[in-house]
Scaffold this motif. Structure first.
Motif, PDB file in Angstrom:
ATOM      1  N   VAL A 132      71.297  93.237   8.598  1.00 36.84           N
ATOM      2  CA  VAL A 132      71.654  91.849   9.357  1.00 36.84           C
ATOM      3  C   VAL A 132      71.382  91.035   8.109  1.00 36.84           C
ATOM      4  CG1 VAL A 132      72.099  92.923  12.006  1.00 36.84           C
ATOM      5  CG2 VAL A 132      69.933  91.826  10.955  1.00 36.84           C
ATOM      6  N   HIS A 133      71.841  89.771   8.423  1.00 39.46           N
ATOM      7  CA  HIS A 133      70.932  88.722   7.543  1.00 39.46           C
ATOM      8  C   HIS A 133      70.186  87.799   8.099  1.00 39.46           C
ATOM      9  CE1 HIS A 133      71.008  85.368   4.845  1.00 39.46           C
ATOM     10  NE2 HIS A 133      70.780  86.200   3.343  1.00 39.46           N
ATOM     11  N   ILE A 134      69.538  87.326   7.999  1.00 37.67           N
ATOM     12  CA  ILE A 134      68.566  86.442   8.662  1.00 37.67           C
ATOM     13  C   ILE A 134      68.235  84.913   7.767  1.00 37.67           C
ATOM     14  CG2 ILE A 134      66.524  85.501  10.013  1.00 37.67           C
ATOM     15  CD1 ILE A 134      66.541  88.649  10.786  1.00 37.67           C
ATOM     16  N   PHE A 135      68.512  83.792   7.481  1.00 37.92           N
ATOM     17  CA  PHE A 135      68.053  82.972   6.739  1.00 37.92           C
ATOM     18  C   PHE A 135      66.605  82.050   8.070  1.00 37.92           C
ATOM     19  CE2 PHE A 135      72.298  82.056   4.665  1.00 37.92           C
ATOM     20  CZ  PHE A 135      71.811  82.042   3.529  1.00 37.92           C
ATOM     21  N   HIS A 136      65.813  81.984   7.658  1.00 39.83           N
ATOM     22  CA  HIS A 136      64.449  81.341   7.969  1.00 39.83           C
ATOM     23  C   HIS A 136      64.413  80.024   7.192  1.00 39.83           C
ATOM     24  CE1 HIS A 136      60.672  80.969   9.787  1.00 39.83           C
ATOM     25  NE2 HIS A 136      60.453  80.396   8.865  1.00 39.83           N
ATOM     26  N   ILE A 137      64.766  78.636   7.956  1.00 45.72           N
ATOM     27  CA  ILE A 137      65.222  77.147   6.899  1.00 45.72           C
ATOM     28  C   ILE A 137      63.769  76.494   7.288  1.00 45.72           C
ATOM     29  CG2 ILE A 137      66.674  75.151   6.988  1.00 45.72           C
ATOM     30  CD1 ILE A 137      68.659  77.339   7.731  1.00 45.72           C
ATOM     31  N   THR A 138      63.215  75.701   6.788  1.00 43.98           N
ATOM     32  CA  THR A 138      61.984  75.161   6.847  1.00 43.98           C
ATOM     33  C   THR A 138      62.113  73.861   6.860  1.00 43.98           C
ATOM     34  OG1 THR A 138      61.419  76.164   4.652  1.00 43.98           O
ATOM     35  CG2 THR A 138      60.232  76.786   6.312  1.00 43.98           C
ATOM     36  N   THR A 139      62.088  72.666   7.600  1.00 43.68           N
ATOM     37  CA  THR A 139      61.711  71.410   7.185  1.00 43.68           C
ATOM     38  C   THR A 139      61.345  70.933   5.466  1.00 43.68           C
ATOM     39  OG1 THR A 139      59.990  70.489   8.717  1.00 43.68           O
ATOM     40  CG2 THR A 139      61.930  70.566   9.583  1.00 43.68           C
ATOM     41  N   PRO A 140      62.157  69.629   5.256  1.00 44.64           N
ATOM     42  CA  PRO A 140      61.617  69.572   4.191  1.00 44.64           C
ATOM     43  C   PRO A 140      59.823  69.351   4.028  1.00 44.64           C
ATOM     44  CG  PRO A 140      63.481  67.873   4.435  1.00 44.64           C
ATOM     45  CD  PRO A 140      62.971  69.058   5.592  1.00 44.64           C
ATOM     46  N   ASP A 150      73.488  85.862  12.662  1.00 42.78           N
ATOM     47  CA  ASP A 150      74.128  86.395  10.898  1.00 42.78           C
ATOM     48  C   ASP A 150      74.594  85.472  10.144  1.00 42.78           C
ATOM     49  OD1 ASP A 150      74.795  87.812   8.867  1.00 42.78           O
ATOM     50  OD2 ASP A 150      74.191  89.968   9.672  1.00 42.78           O
ATOM     51  N   ALA A 151      74.803  84.331   8.721  1.00 38.98           N
ATOM     52  CA  ALA A 151      75.073  83.358   8.829  1.00 38.98           C
ATOM     53  C   ALA A 151      76.116  84.560   6.875  1.00 38.98           C
ATOM     54  CB  ALA A 151      74.307  82.753   8.335  1.00 38.98           C
ATOM     55  N   ALA A 152      75.509  85.263   6.642  1.00 36.76           N
ATOM     56  CA  ALA A 152      76.265  85.896   5.457  1.00 36.76           C
ATOM     57  C   ALA A 152      76.896  87.574   5.493  1.00 36.76           C
ATOM     58  CB  ALA A 152      75.218  85.443   3.925  1.00 36.76           C
ATOM     59  N   VAL A 153      76.274  88.385   6.546  1.00 41.56           N
ATOM     60  CA  VAL A 153      76.409  89.428   6.362  1.00 41.56           C
ATOM     61  C   VAL A 153      77.553  89.885   6.991  1.00 41.56           C
ATOM     62  CG1 VAL A 153      75.723  91.999   6.354  1.00 41.56           C
ATOM     63  CG2 VAL A 153      74.859  90.387   4.830  1.00 41.56           C
ATOM     64  N   ASN A 154      77.666  89.456   8.262  1.00 38.59           N
ATOM     65  CA  ASN A 154      78.599  90.017   9.332  1.00 38.59           C
ATOM     66  C   ASN A 154      79.210  89.771   9.858  1.00 38.59           C
ATOM     67  OD1 ASN A 154      77.595  93.060   9.848  1.00 38.59           O
ATOM     68  ND2 ASN A 154      75.048  91.951  10.581  1.00 38.59           N
ATOM     69  N   VAL A 155      80.812  89.607   9.496  1.00 42.20           N
ATOM     70  CA  VAL A 155      81.701  88.723  10.188  1.00 42.20           C
ATOM     71  C   VAL A 155      82.197  88.369  11.206  1.00 42.20           C
ATOM     72  CG1 VAL A 155      84.090  88.140   9.324  1.00 42.20           C
ATOM     73  CG2 VAL A 155      83.083  89.104   7.214  1.00 42.20           C
ATOM     74  N   THR A 156      82.104  89.528  11.946  1.00 40.69           N
ATOM     75  CA  THR A 156      82.707  89.110  12.956  1.00 40.69           C
ATOM     76  C   THR A 156      81.794  90.354  14.218  1.00 40.69           C
ATOM     77  OG1 THR A 156      84.061  90.584  12.943  1.00 40.69           O
ATOM     78  CG2 THR A 156      85.142  88.672  13.490  1.00 40.69           C
ATOM     79  N   PRO A 157      80.590  90.004  13.885  1.00 41.62           N
ATOM     80  CA  PRO A 157      79.467  91.486  15.025  1.00 41.62           C
ATOM     81  C   PRO A 157      80.122  91.627  16.210  1.00 41.62           C
ATOM     82  CG  PRO A 157      78.230  89.060  14.473  1.00 41.62           C
ATOM     83  CD  PRO A 157      79.505  88.863  13.743  1.00 41.62           C
ATOM     84  N   ASN A 158      79.661  92.664  16.617  1.00 45.58           N
ATOM     85  CA  ASN A 158      79.955  93.256  17.915  1.00 45.58           C
ATOM     86  C   ASN A 158      78.311  93.040  18.540  1.00 45.58           C
ATOM     87  OD1 ASN A 158      78.390  95.212  17.760  1.00 45.58           O
ATOM     88  ND2 ASN A 158      80.328  96.472  16.681  1.00 45.58           N
TER      89      ASN A 158
END
Length: 309
Positions: A132-140, A150-158
């Protein structure tokens, strides 16, 4: 025009994540097809920041040429020669599977070729858990963050894949110092409605997570405004919800919502998105050609932190 919403903030790698990575033992990072400007620059910056020891795979002459352009002496580091995308991807994945490297990182090759190598049985990276792909996004300004899977690997995750994603997100946040993260399951409504399948699935996932994952609060279904906006939470009288309006992480129903959400935080809010694939034997860094240097550095930092787990 849509451009009016774009942020002009420059992505900044989160200082506390970088510091955590620097305190960990520098992992050996196998870079699949490293002989290109972007992966080589990322490798140099992360190496000089004491966050990794590079293991280059790909065409030796390309790797050495790119290092020379950066005035970087790489004679102390291993180069695993391989010709082309497929061979370079497999060489890097096998190095990780055999324990000769601790983190797998995408270089100059297509994502599908890279991930085929990572999931190949010959690579030895499978653990029985889903990738599974995970994005950890921080503020400026580095004061806030949101985590998305998941934003990049699993298209339609069950449901099973999203259960794994939920567990991996909590594991990552625990490792980053958040000992009791608040996790939201995204839908278009806060009420389970049969005509909105993601809302029913979010309720089921929330019930499962509460029963099976410790050290976190869960809520769902929640629409995005109720995930991020305390004002919306107050207006809709959900102030007794432990997650609403203050979520640390969002589990999305599909790649379209996840990808759109992550890019909104990056392009509209100026966030820095470090990405990591979890569930394999080693952390996997799925960087993109569109990633700014700060995002690549943040991704390497996540890999170093998780490799030290």
């Amino acid at each position: 025009m849509a451009q009016s919403f774009l942020s002009d903030a420059n992505a900044v790698a989160p200082a506390h994540i970088i510091e955590m990575a620097q305190k960990a033992a520098s992992p050996r990072v196998a870079i699949a097809r490293a002989g290109a400007p972007l992966p080589m620059l990322a490798a140099k910056e992360a190496t000089q920041a004491n966050m990794m020891v590079p293991v280059f795979t790909g065409e030796r002459h390309m790797i050495e040429d790119e290092a020379a352009k950066l005035d970087w002496d790489i004679s102390d580091y291993e180069i695993i020669e391989a010709d082309g995308e497929v061979a370079s991807g497999m060489a890097a994945a096998i190095a990780c599977g055999e324990g000769r490297a601790d983190v797998l990182m995408k270089g100059q090759l297509h994502t599908d070729a890279f991930m085929r190598a990572a999931v190949s049985r010959d690579a030895g990276l499978r653990t029985g858990r889903r990738f599974v792909h995970i994005f950890h996004i921080t503020t400026p300004d580095g004061t806030g963050s949101i985590t998305i899977s998941d934003a990049a690997v699993n298209v339609t995750p069950n449901l099973d894949t999203r259960k794994d994603a939920t567990g991996e997100v909590v594991k990552l946040l625990h490792k980053l110092g958040n000992q009791h993260p608040k996790v939201a399951f995204l839908s278009a409504t806060e009420s389970p409605i049969d005509s909105v399948p993601s809302s029913i699935e979010a309720r089921d996932l929330c019930d499962w997570a509460r029963a099976n994952i410790e050290g976190a609060d869960f809520s769902g279904p929640l629409a995005l405004d109720l995930i991020i906006s305390p004002k919306s939470v107050a207006t809709k009288k959900l102030t007794d919800d432990p997650v609403a309006g203050q979520a640390d992480a969002i589990i999305v129903p599909d790649i379209v919502s996840g990808n759109g959400l992550f890019k909104s935080f990056v392009y509209l809010a100026g966030g820095c998105a470090g990405g990591i694939v979890m569930g394999a034997k080693v952390p996997i860094l799925l960087t993109s050609r569109a990633d700014p240097p700060a995002a690549r550095l943040s991704s390497v930092a996540l890999g170093a932190i998780m490799a030290a787990a």
